[in-house]
Design an enzyme around this catalytic site. Structure first.
Site, PDB file in Angstrom:
ATOM      1  N   HIS A 102     -11.292  -0.507  -4.135  1.00 41.29           N
ATOM      2  CA  HIS A 102     -11.924   0.177  -3.005  1.00 41.29           C
ATOM      3  C   HIS A 102     -11.618   1.678  -2.975  1.00 41.29           C
ATOM      4  O   HIS A 102     -12.174   2.381  -2.134  1.00 41.29           O
ATOM      5  CB  HIS A 102     -11.450  -0.473  -1.703  1.00 41.29           C
TER       6      HIS A 102
ATOM      7  N   GLU B 153       1.141  -0.718  -5.068  1.00 46.69           N
ATOM      8  CA  GLU B 153       0.158   0.299  -5.391  1.00 46.69           C
ATOM      9  C   GLU B 153       0.929   1.515  -5.864  1.00 46.69           C
ATOM     10  O   GLU B 153       1.730   2.074  -5.118  1.00 46.69           O
ATOM     11  CB  GLU B 153      -0.676   0.683  -4.169  1.00 46.69           C
TER      12      GLU B 153
ATOM     13  N   ASP C  24       0.829  -1.202   0.000  1.00 48.23           N
ATOM     14  CA  ASP C  24       0.000   0.000   0.000  1.00 48.23           C
ATOM     15  C   ASP C  24       0.868   1.258   0.000  1.00 48.23           C
ATOM     16  O   ASP C  24       1.770   1.396   0.837  1.00 48.23           O
ATOM     17  CB  ASP C  24      -0.857  -0.020   1.275  1.00 48.23           C
TER      18      ASP C  24
HETATM   19  C1  NOJ Z   1      -4.100   3.416  -0.462  1.00 51.28           C
HETATM   20  C2  NOJ Z   1      -5.283   2.594  -0.077  1.00 51.28           C
HETATM   21  O1  NOJ Z   1      -5.689   1.857  -1.194  1.00 51.28           O
HETATM   22  C3  NOJ Z   1      -6.322   3.540   0.413  1.00 51.28           C
HETATM   23  O2  NOJ Z   1      -7.552   2.913   0.617  1.00 51.28           O
HETATM   24  C4  NOJ Z   1      -5.818   4.174   1.675  1.00 51.28           C
HETATM   25  O3  NOJ Z   1      -6.739   5.158   2.084  1.00 51.28           O
HETATM   26  C5  NOJ Z   1      -4.461   4.823   1.454  1.00 51.28           C
HETATM   27  N1  NOJ Z   1      -3.565   4.002   0.703  1.00 51.28           N
HETATM   28  C6  NOJ Z   1      -3.800   5.086   2.766  1.00 51.28           C
HETATM   29  O4  NOJ Z   1      -3.375   3.862   3.307  1.00 51.28           O
END
Ligand code: NOJ
Length: 604
Positions: A379, A312, A258
């Site tokens: 999401h 990500e 993440d």
């Molecule tokens: C990316 C995640 O996909 C998201 O849902 C989150 O709010 C942010 N990173 C912070 O962790």
């Protein structure tokens, strides 16, 4: 006089590009030797040179390239105990449904202990399960249940930041000389206010939070409840590798990293150019040390397990992305970029030509090395059909199927978001009170403080807010859609009366059964995984047409992205085209496509 060309491939997991060496045997005369050596070199160089497009990826087959990932947002999938929040026992009760989809991997959003300011992306204990979601025993049962069904599990690794309630942060903020101080980024107030850093979720957009306890600021790129961890500290890195080993030893099959492109920072915190926040990835992402950390993580943890990894974010250039995922980097397996998913977030900015350009650009850049993911929702985004298709009564079904066809026929590992297999749509809240997401709520507060246009903001949220994609899964047409017997934490979309899994399961022509068929088709045709991608009829503003080709096998995909009929001109002789799948009963064979028509053909 035999000649052998030996095209040496590296051991699995290493550089896939073949290197050539030449062996010449049985040579009698020196002159013969020289001429034959030249001839051999020419033959070998042409047959051993680095493969391109069609073959390069095929030479490096991997389970995680062939897998189809289904993303489960645990909070909204299935509630087993009536508290209105989805949980692990709920997911366990639906494992047969998940299996019936034909997918190979489940990606579970964070399930660790968390105060839930950001729905689990603020972790206060990395080795425990969030109370609302259940217990570690439930987790073990879930993993077992998945593995028994031959489905792998990947988990979120949220380590750019922790929760402010993590004991590391509690200790870190307690005193300037606490041993944990250096686990986070602190700026002593006597040095003045640090140079601005933008925060995604902060009500003032300020990533520096002043803490009077020690008269210092701490850094948080996301909400103030999500302080950024200091990756420069080797003890922090070791803690995180230990956490990863804990889950690796439990037998999980991968990690989704993440926000990791932001983990490495310029810790001098110098002043950034004006408007830097318009290209955050460039200024915050991919600092050189990031690669040192990832290679260390790979060495310490990843290579000890048969796990897949996905980042990500992919930096701000193609080169950034390659540096993360190319095989010889020994960092991660794949990344997901935001170029495509961001198209159309601003009203009127969506065009199919741009969509095609972005996907084609990324595909060609990764044809020979590196690997990407393909997705149209998750999401952090609104529903796929509401963003890229058409969720009106008339076209929801067909356009959902068309988008599914796209995801299942592109090169890259497909990530498919729960509920999209039903064609679930944006909920489009009228009232701010209905939102639960910190991003929407804090952006609203920020705009209010700035005296911005709140009406326009609310309208935009109906299109893009993350809660649109987080409403409870629609299992059936009963109240709360069979998701919970209690009050759901986020409203259930009223259209569950007609859009639900129970009804679609029975209907052979449903979006759900189309998804199952598309998954099956991809699994049966490796050409859809590895085959070279060629964009056709490039300037057609209505139709996305492309072929996938491998070892003489050729597949053609035609997708009409409009709610009107459209014509496509691929220049391909369609007389011997066999329809493999289409979203109309009799697929078009003459290049004339009906609204949102999607067809996959095999060409002979
Ligand atoms: C990316 C995640 O996909 C998201 O849902 C989150 O709010 C942010 N990173 C912070 O962790």
């Amino acid at each position: 006089m035999p000649i052998f060309c030996y095209c040496q491939a590296e051991p699995p997991g290493q550089d896939v590009f073949a290197k050539y060496s030449i062996f010449v045997l049985n040579m009698n005369a020196m002159s013969n030797y020289i001429s034959l050596a030249i001839l051999t070199a020419i033959v070998c160089i042409s047959s051993c040179q680095a493969p391109t497009g069609e073959t390069a990826q095929l030479n490096d087959r991997k389970w995680w390239k062939e897998a189809i990932v289904y993303q489960v947002y645990p909070r909204s999938f299935k509630d087993s105990d009536g508290d209105g929040i989805g949980d692990l026992k709920g997911i366990i009760s639906k494992l047969d449904y998940i299996k019936s989809l034909g997918i190979d991997v489940v990606w579970l959003n964070p399930i660790y202990t968390s105060p839930n300011y950001d729905n689990g992306y603020d972790i206060s204990d990395y080795r425990n399960i969030m109370t609302e979601f259940g217990t570690m025993q439930d987790f073990d049962n879930l993993l077992k249940g998945l593995h028994e069904r031959n489905i792998k599990l990947i988990m979120d690794l949220v380590v750019n930041h922790s929760s402010a309630e993590h004991e590391w942060f509690r200790k870190s903020r307690s005193a300037r000389n606490n041993p944990y101080r250096n686990y986070y980024h602190w700026w002593p107030a006597e040095k003045g206010k640090p140079a601005p850093r933008f925060s995604f979720f902060d009500v003032n957009g300020d990533a520096w939070e002043y803490d009077s306890l020690t008269d210092a600021y701490y850094l948080h790129y996301f909400a103030e409840q999500q302080p950024d961890l200091n990756w420069e500290n080797p003890t922090v890195r070791k803690e995180i590798y230990d956490i990863m080993k804990f889950w690796g030893d439990k037998g999980i099959d991968g990690f989704r990293l993440d926000a990791f492109q932001y983990a490495a920072k310029d810790t001098t915190f110098s002043t950034l150019p004006l408007d830097y926040e318009k290209n955050i990835a460039k200024y915050y992402g991919m600092q050189p040390q990031l690669h040192t950390y990832l290679q260390e993580m790979n060495q310490e943890v990843l290579r000890q397990y048969d796990v897949m990894t996905v980042a990500e974010g992919a930096g701000s250039t193609l080169a950034d992305a390659h540096a993360l995922v190319d095989a010889d980097r020994n960092e991660l397996n794949m990344a997901y970029h935001f170029d495509a998913i961001d198209i159309g977030k601003e009203k009127g900015s969506y065009s199919l030509l741009e969509f095609k350009r972005v996907y084609s650009k990324w595909d060609s850049a990764f044809a020979d090395d590196g690997w990407l993911s393909i997705y149209l929702a998750n999401h952090d985004n609104a529903r796929m059909v509401s963003r890229f298709g058409n969720d009106s009564e008339e076209f929801r079904d067909r356009s959902s199927k068309m988008l599914t066809t796209f995801i299942m026929t592109m090169r890259g590992t497909p990530y498919y978001y729960y509920g999209d297999e039903l064609g679930m749509t944006n909920i489009r809240f009228d009232n701010m009170e209905d939102y639960r997401d910190i991003e929407t709520l804090n952006k609203f507060k920020k705009l209010k403080l700035e005296g911005g246009d709140l009406i326009q903001f609310k309208e935009k949220q109906k299109r893009v807010a993350r809660d649109n994609g987080r409403t409870p899964f629609q299992w059936d047409n009963t109240s709360s859609a069979g998701f919970t017997t209690g009050t759901p934490w986020l409203k259930v979309n009223p259209n569950h009366k007609t859009i639900n899994a129970e009804a679609q399961d029975k209907d052979q022509n449903s979006v759900l059964n189309y998804f199952r068929a598309a998954v099956k088709l991809r699994k049966e045709n490796p050409v859809l995984v590895y085959g070279a991608y060629t964009l056709l009829d490039k300037d057609n503003p209505d139709v996305y047409a492309y072929s996938r080709e491998q070892n003489g096998e050729k597949i053609l995909v035609l997708l009409n992205f409009q709610g009107t009929s459209a014509t496509v001109n691929t220049g391909i002789d369609m007389r011997n085209a066999n329809v493999l799948l289409g979203n109309y009963p009799n697929a078009s064979v003459d290049g004339k496509l009906r609204p949102y028509e999607a067809v996959i053909y095999k060409l002979d």
